[in-house]
Design an enzyme around this catalytic site. Structure first.
Site, mmCIF file in Angstrom:
data_model
loop_
_atom_site.group_PDB
_atom_site.id
_atom_site.type_symbol
_atom_site.label_atom_id
_atom_site.label_comp_id
_atom_site.label_asym_id
_atom_site.label_seq_id
_atom_site.Cartn_x
_atom_site.Cartn_y
_atom_site.Cartn_z
ATOM 1 N N SER A 126 89.112 -22.564 30.006
ATOM 2 C CA SER A 126 89.937 -21.372 29.808
ATOM 3 C C SER A 126 90.827 -21.143 31.018
ATOM 4 O O SER A 126 90.479 -21.509 32.152
ATOM 5 C CB SER A 126 89.021 -20.157 29.610
ATOM 6 O OG SER A 126 89.743 -18.944 29.702
ATOM 7 N N TYR A 150 82.950 -14.846 32.928
ATOM 8 C CA TYR A 150 83.372 -15.867 31.977
ATOM 9 C C TYR A 150 84.171 -16.963 32.682
ATOM 10 O O TYR A 150 83.926 -18.162 32.497
ATOM 11 C CB TYR A 150 84.211 -15.210 30.885
ATOM 12 C CG TYR A 150 84.759 -16.138 29.827
ATOM 13 C CD1 TYR A 150 83.949 -16.607 28.802
ATOM 14 C CD2 TYR A 150 86.107 -16.507 29.832
ATOM 15 C CE1 TYR A 150 84.463 -17.440 27.813
ATOM 16 C CE2 TYR A 150 86.624 -17.338 28.845
ATOM 17 C CZ TYR A 150 85.804 -17.799 27.841
ATOM 18 O OH TYR A 150 86.306 -18.616 26.871
ATOM 19 N N LYS A 154 83.143 -20.979 33.156
ATOM 20 C CA LYS A 154 83.997 -22.078 32.712
ATOM 21 C C LYS A 154 84.367 -22.996 33.880
ATOM 22 O O LYS A 154 84.392 -24.233 33.736
ATOM 23 C CB LYS A 154 85.269 -21.510 32.058
ATOM 24 C CG LYS A 154 85.044 -20.836 30.717
ATOM 25 C CD LYS A 154 84.656 -21.825 29.637
ATOM 26 C CE LYS A 154 84.646 -21.195 28.256
ATOM 27 N NZ LYS A 154 84.322 -22.163 27.184
#
Length: 327
Positions: A126, A150, A154
């Site tokens: 991402s 998040y 990633k």
């Protein structure tokens, strides 16, 4: 026959990817053998594939999947940004630890094969791996300094994919996906969900909430492009990556106001009038730390393609998903 495993195959992108593989094949293989793995699947999902259900956080399940020795593994399984931020333990368990267990299982199978089996692993990363302050355009060489859980999860997975590839256990590629828009179906728990919602809901005659100022700028690509990114990565000559196995992919940088103008051009003022501003400080805080614009020339030179305008992204949704939503 190429054997393909899609982790997270019950999700929107997983379903789009499976459909594309069925219609276009993969490389020189016109009819890959496709297995989808997820916790659940949509009632009217892709047919003529093998489906397996389970929890990706279960190491025993991961070992069983690895033991099948698929040729290509697409890793799409994750919990989304908003949920990863609010449920700290679940975010790390699903988004990071499951990758460790997968890579360890793949390494064990590689060694059991005498080094003969080296699967292609395509990981959906991402743009959240980047954090402010940003340059005007972010290139692949920009510092990874995520400002969300998040994004951190990633980024760690990217490093693991690169290291296991360096050792020869897998042949991996990490794709830093733009925000995928316009997503069909219902909103999810991603903090970015509103980017799709302010287009999708009005086009379906439903009011949409805009939780951020319309000056917010972001990086987008369509679900069609996402499936194309993944299939292209599966057959990419990874020697061309020169060890830098994470790629920031092409997309469209536009403000929310520009999104809304594209919606007005596509569907008129009455549709736009269904968007209602309702500021959400929590979402605004998350969005403030997101990147806004990229220089994806490296990925473009490697053959990755996306839309050239947000009008085109809306057109993809209208042609591919709006009839289903309004049927």
């Amino acid at each position: 026959m190429t054997r393909v495993l899609i982790l997270g195959g019950g999700g929107m992108v997983g379903q789009k990817l499976a459909t594309r593989l069925q219609s276009e094949g993969l490389g020189n293989n016109a009819s890959p053998d496709i297995t989808l793995f997820d916790m659940a699947f949509p009632p009217e999902g892709v047919t003529d594939v093998t489906t397996k259900t389970g929890n990706i956080t279960d190491p025993a399940i991961i070992r069983a999947l690895a033991a099948a020795r698929f040729d290509v593994i697409f890793h799409l399984a994750a919990i989304v940004s908003g949920e990863a931020e609010t449920n700290f333990e679940k975010g790390w368990a699903v988004n990071m630890m499951s990758m460790w267990h997968l890579l360890e299982a793949l390494r064990a199978e590689h060694e059991a094969s005498g080094g003969e089996w080296v699967p292609r692993l395509v990981f959906t990363s991402s743009i959240a791996v980047f954090g402010a302050p940003f340059p005007e355009k972010i290139g692949d060489e920009f510092l990874n300094a995520p400002q969300t859980s998040y994004g951190a999860q990633k980024a760690i997975c990217e490093l693991m994919v690169t290291d296991f590839s360096r050792k020869g256990y897998i042949d991996g590629v990490s794709l830093r996906l733009p925000t995928i828009c316009v997503r069909p179906g219902k909103p999810n728990l991603a903090a970015s969900s509103f980017f799709s919602g302010i287009i999708r809901e009005p086009l379906n005659g439903v009011e949409a909430i805009l939780p951020v100022p319309d000056t917010v700028r972001h990086w987008h690509a369509s679900p069609r492009s996402a499936a194309g990114f993944l299939t292209h990565a599966a057959t990419l000559d990874t020697d061309l990556l020169e060890g830098r196995r994470a790629l920031s992919l092409p997309g469209i940088s536009c403000t929310v106001a520009e999104q809304i103008e594209a919606l007005r051009r596509a569907a008129g003022q009455k549709t736009v009038d269904l968007i209602r501003a309702e500021p959400d400080p929590a979402i605004m805080k998350i969005v403030e730390g997101w990147p806004r614009n990229f220089d994806p020339q490296r990925a473009i030179d490697l053959g990755f393609k996306a839309e050239s305008s947000f009008d085109e992204i809306i057109d993809v949704y209208i042609k591919e998903d709006l009839p289903k939503a309004t049927a």
